[in-house]
Design a protein around this motif. Structure first.
Motif, PDB file in Angstrom:
ATOM      1  N   ALA A 119      38.696  31.954  54.975  1.00 45.38           N
ATOM      2  CA  ALA A 119      38.404  33.107  55.835  1.00 45.38           C
ATOM      3  C   ALA A 119      38.441  34.398  55.013  1.00 45.38           C
ATOM      4  N   GLY A 120      39.375  34.455  54.045  1.00 50.80           N
ATOM      5  CA  GLY A 120      39.475  35.639  53.182  1.00 50.80           C
ATOM      6  C   GLY A 120      38.229  35.825  52.337  1.00 50.80           C
ATOM      7  N   ILE A 121      37.716  34.711  51.771  1.00 54.53           N
ATOM      8  CA  ILE A 121      36.476  34.789  50.983  1.00 54.53           C
ATOM      9  C   ILE A 121      35.331  35.270  51.876  1.00 54.53           C
ATOM     10  N   ARG A 122      35.300  34.757  53.139  1.00 53.11           N
ATOM     11  CA  ARG A 122      34.257  35.185  54.084  1.00 53.11           C
ATOM     12  C   ARG A 122      34.348  36.699  54.329  1.00 53.11           C
ATOM     13  N   PHE A 123      35.581  37.212  54.489  1.00 45.40           N
ATOM     14  CA  PHE A 123      35.736  38.648  54.731  1.00 45.40           C
ATOM     15  C   PHE A 123      35.285  39.466  53.519  1.00 45.40           C
ATOM     16  N   LEU A 124      35.575  38.941  52.305  1.00 42.05           N
ATOM     17  CA  LEU A 124      35.146  39.649  51.095  1.00 42.05           C
ATOM     18  C   LEU A 124      33.623  39.722  51.040  1.00 42.05           C
ATOM     19  N   VAL A 125      32.966  38.604  51.396  1.00 40.27           N
ATOM     20  CA  VAL A 125      31.494  38.579  51.401  1.00 40.27           C
ATOM     21  C   VAL A 125      30.954  39.546  52.458  1.00 40.27           C
ATOM     22  N   LEU A 126      31.611  39.578  53.642  1.00 42.37           N
ATOM     23  CA  LEU A 126      31.194  40.520  54.687  1.00 42.37           C
ATOM     24  C   LEU A 126      31.362  41.963  54.205  1.00 42.37           C
TER      25      LEU A 126
ATOM     26  N   LYS B  17      43.925  52.811  49.483  1.00 40.84           N
ATOM     27  CA  LYS B  17      44.676  52.080  48.474  1.00 40.84           C
ATOM     28  C   LYS B  17      45.086  50.692  48.957  1.00 40.84           C
ATOM     29  N   ASP B  18      45.634  50.604  50.183  1.00 43.86           N
ATOM     30  CA  ASP B  18      46.086  49.316  50.704  1.00 43.86           C
ATOM     31  C   ASP B  18      44.918  48.358  50.886  1.00 43.86           C
ATOM     32  N   TRP B  19      43.824  48.891  51.422  1.00 46.58           N
ATOM     33  CA  TRP B  19      42.612  48.087  51.639  1.00 46.58           C
ATOM     34  C   TRP B  19      42.155  47.465  50.329  1.00 46.58           C
ATOM     35  N   LEU B  20      42.148  48.309  49.270  1.00 43.14           N
ATOM     36  CA  LEU B  20      41.684  47.833  47.968  1.00 43.14           C
ATOM     37  C   LEU B  20      42.692  46.864  47.352  1.00 43.14           C
ATOM     38  N   ALA B  21      43.990  47.213  47.467  1.00 46.48           N
ATOM     39  CA  ALA B  21      45.035  46.357  46.895  1.00 46.48           C
ATOM     40  C   ALA B  21      44.968  44.962  47.500  1.00 46.48           C
ATOM     41  N   GLN B  22      44.702  44.890  48.815  1.00 42.35           N
ATOM     42  CA  GLN B  22      44.623  43.602  49.498  1.00 42.35           C
ATOM     43  C   GLN B  22      43.542  42.724  48.868  1.00 42.35           C
ATOM     44  N   ARG B  23      42.403  43.339  48.532  1.00 43.32           N
ATOM     45  CA  ARG B  23      41.287  42.572  47.985  1.00 43.32           C
ATOM     46  C   ARG B  23      41.492  42.237  46.510  1.00 43.32           C
ATOM     47  N   MET B  29      44.766  36.212  42.813  1.00 43.16           N
ATOM     48  CA  MET B  29      45.411  34.953  43.201  1.00 43.16           C
ATOM     49  C   MET B  29      44.444  33.783  43.115  1.00 43.16           C
ATOM     50  N   VAL B  30      43.194  34.001  43.559  1.00 42.89           N
ATOM     51  CA  VAL B  30      42.197  32.925  43.476  1.00 42.89           C
ATOM     52  C   VAL B  30      41.966  32.544  42.012  1.00 42.89           C
ATOM     53  N   ALA B  31      41.878  33.564  41.128  1.00 43.92           N
ATOM     54  CA  ALA B  31      41.667  33.289  39.700  1.00 43.92           C
ATOM     55  C   ALA B  31      42.814  32.446  39.147  1.00 43.92           C
ATOM     56  N   TYR B  32      44.063  32.803  39.508  1.00 45.94           N
ATOM     57  CA  TYR B  32      45.212  32.051  39.013  1.00 45.94           C
ATOM     58  C   TYR B  32      45.192  30.619  39.542  1.00 45.94           C
ATOM     59  N   ILE B  33      44.870  30.473  40.860  1.00 40.64           N
ATOM     60  CA  ILE B  33      44.872  29.133  41.463  1.00 40.64           C
ATOM     61  C   ILE B  33      43.866  28.225  40.749  1.00 40.64           C
ATOM     62  N   VAL B  34      42.670  28.772  40.443  1.00 42.48           N
ATOM     63  CA  VAL B  34      41.659  27.989  39.735  1.00 42.48           C
ATOM     64  C   VAL B  34      42.178  27.590  38.350  1.00 42.48           C
ATOM     65  N   LEU B  35      42.744  28.585  37.627  1.00 46.16           N
ATOM     66  CA  LEU B  35      43.292  28.338  36.288  1.00 46.16           C
ATOM     67  C   LEU B  35      44.394  27.282  36.333  1.00 46.16           C
ATOM     68  N   PHE B  67      50.853  36.279  39.555  1.00 48.22           N
ATOM     69  CA  PHE B  67      50.353  35.621  40.768  1.00 48.22           C
ATOM     70  C   PHE B  67      51.320  35.840  41.930  1.00 48.22           C
ATOM     71  N   LEU B  68      52.608  35.570  41.668  1.00 48.73           N
ATOM     72  CA  LEU B  68      53.572  35.682  42.764  1.00 48.73           C
ATOM     73  C   LEU B  68      53.816  37.140  43.151  1.00 48.73           C
ATOM     74  N   ALA B  69      53.726  38.063  42.160  1.00 51.90           N
ATOM     75  CA  ALA B  69      53.840  39.486  42.487  1.00 51.90           C
ATOM     76  C   ALA B  69      52.652  39.919  43.350  1.00 51.90           C
ATOM     77  N   SER B  70      51.444  39.410  43.016  1.00 52.95           N
ATOM     78  CA  SER B  70      50.259  39.689  43.836  1.00 52.95           C
ATOM     79  C   SER B  70      50.460  39.155  45.248  1.00 52.95           C
ATOM     80  N   LEU B  71      51.069  37.963  45.323  1.00 53.45           N
ATOM     81  CA  LEU B  71      51.329  37.354  46.634  1.00 53.45           C
ATOM     82  C   LEU B  71      52.249  38.243  47.471  1.00 53.45           C
TER      83      LEU B  71
END
Lengths: 160, 117
Positions: A119-126, B17-23, B29-35, B67-71
């Motif tokens: 859902a997060g990836i979907r929101f990023l794409v949106l 800032k919060d909006w951007l930090a969230q993304r 986190m996705v990059a770390y999970i893949v790695l 990763f965990l700090a980002s979490l």
């Protein structure tokens, strides 16, 4: 004489028709007024109206997020600690993971994570203004549900 | 007054800032999970020694900590939004927000303890 009688008869008929029409018009106005009264102010019962798919995906993203915060984060750290601390704690973790209830709970949190991720990836794409049209938004929210459940099932097969 | 035109994301906050930090934390986190998935897939650790070996590399420790700090940061922004939506009383909301911040900071200390012990 007959001419006047005929005129009176027709006149009466016309008046009757007008009265009937006015009555009917009044009834319609009354019904409309009642309807308007019912509709305004509008109170939406969130549990009675059927939510559109993107709304369901959105609220599930929020609920899964809260559950991943608590108890998700402490459970993750506890698991990581057991994994790395010592051979004994590692063995305890393996034993714990044999428990079917624990397996089920882990799988539930895997689903929360995967739904939150998709859902997060979907929101990023949106956010990038892709798939904003209603048909696309509906289709992508359906895919979020399907993909996260499918990946959770795959994880379940690996776990068992 | 902040000028309406010529805003850039690395400028002053403009309330985004919060909006951007969230993304940004989400993408990290996705990059770390893949790695992490690739590393575990390749090394296929079987016991505690092999798992600990993966986390013995300084780079892996730093990446895991980030990763965990980002979490924690991501959780703070998300939970704050939820609290702002549902908790109307400022006193209760502030109390809950403080509890969330304190617990997230405690989790971060715990994370460092796990990774560097």
């Amino acid at each position: 004489m007959t001419c006047i009688k005929e005129y009176n008869r027709l006149h009466l008929l016309a008046v009757k028709r007008i009265v009937i029409a006015l009555n009917y018009h009044n009834k319609v106005l009354c019904m409309e007024a009642k309807l308007l009264k019912k509709q305004r102010p509008k109170h939406l019962n969130l549990f009675k109206i059927s939510q559109p798919l993107p709304a369901i995906v959105s609220i599930m993203h929020r609920i899964s997020g809260v559950l991943l915060f608590f108890p998700g984060i402490p459970l993750l750290l506890y698991g990581l600690q057991m994994l790395l601390e010592s051979a004994d704690s590692f063995q305890a973790l393996l034993t714990l993971m044999q428990n079917p209830v624990v397996k089920g709970l882990v799988l539930l949190f895997v689903w929360f994570s995967l739904h939150h991720l998709c859902a997060g990836i979907r929101f990023l794409v949106l956010d990038l203004h892709y798939g904003v049209a209603l048909a696309h938004a509906r289709a992508s929210s359906k895919w979020v549900l399907v993909v996260s459940v499918a990946l959770t099932l795959a994880a379940g097969i690996v776990l068992w | 007054m902040v000028k309406q035109n010529g805003r850039i994301v690395t400028g002053a906050h403009y309330g985004l800032k919060d909006w951007l930090a969230q993304r940004v934390t989400a993408v990290l986190m996705v990059a770390y999970i893949v790695l992490f998935a690739v590393i575990v897939w390749i090394s296929a650790p079987q016991n505690q020694v092999e798992w600990a070996a993966i986390f013995s590399y300084p780079g892996m420790r730093v990446a895991s900590f980030l990763f965990l700090a980002s979490l924690m940061w991501h959780a703070w922004v998300g939970v704050r939004n939820v609290l702002m939506d549902y908790i109307k009383s400022a006193a209760i909301r502030l109390t809950l927000q403080i509890l969330v911040i304190v617990s997230l900071l405690a989790y971060l200390v715990w994370t460092a303890e796990i990774l560097w012990s």
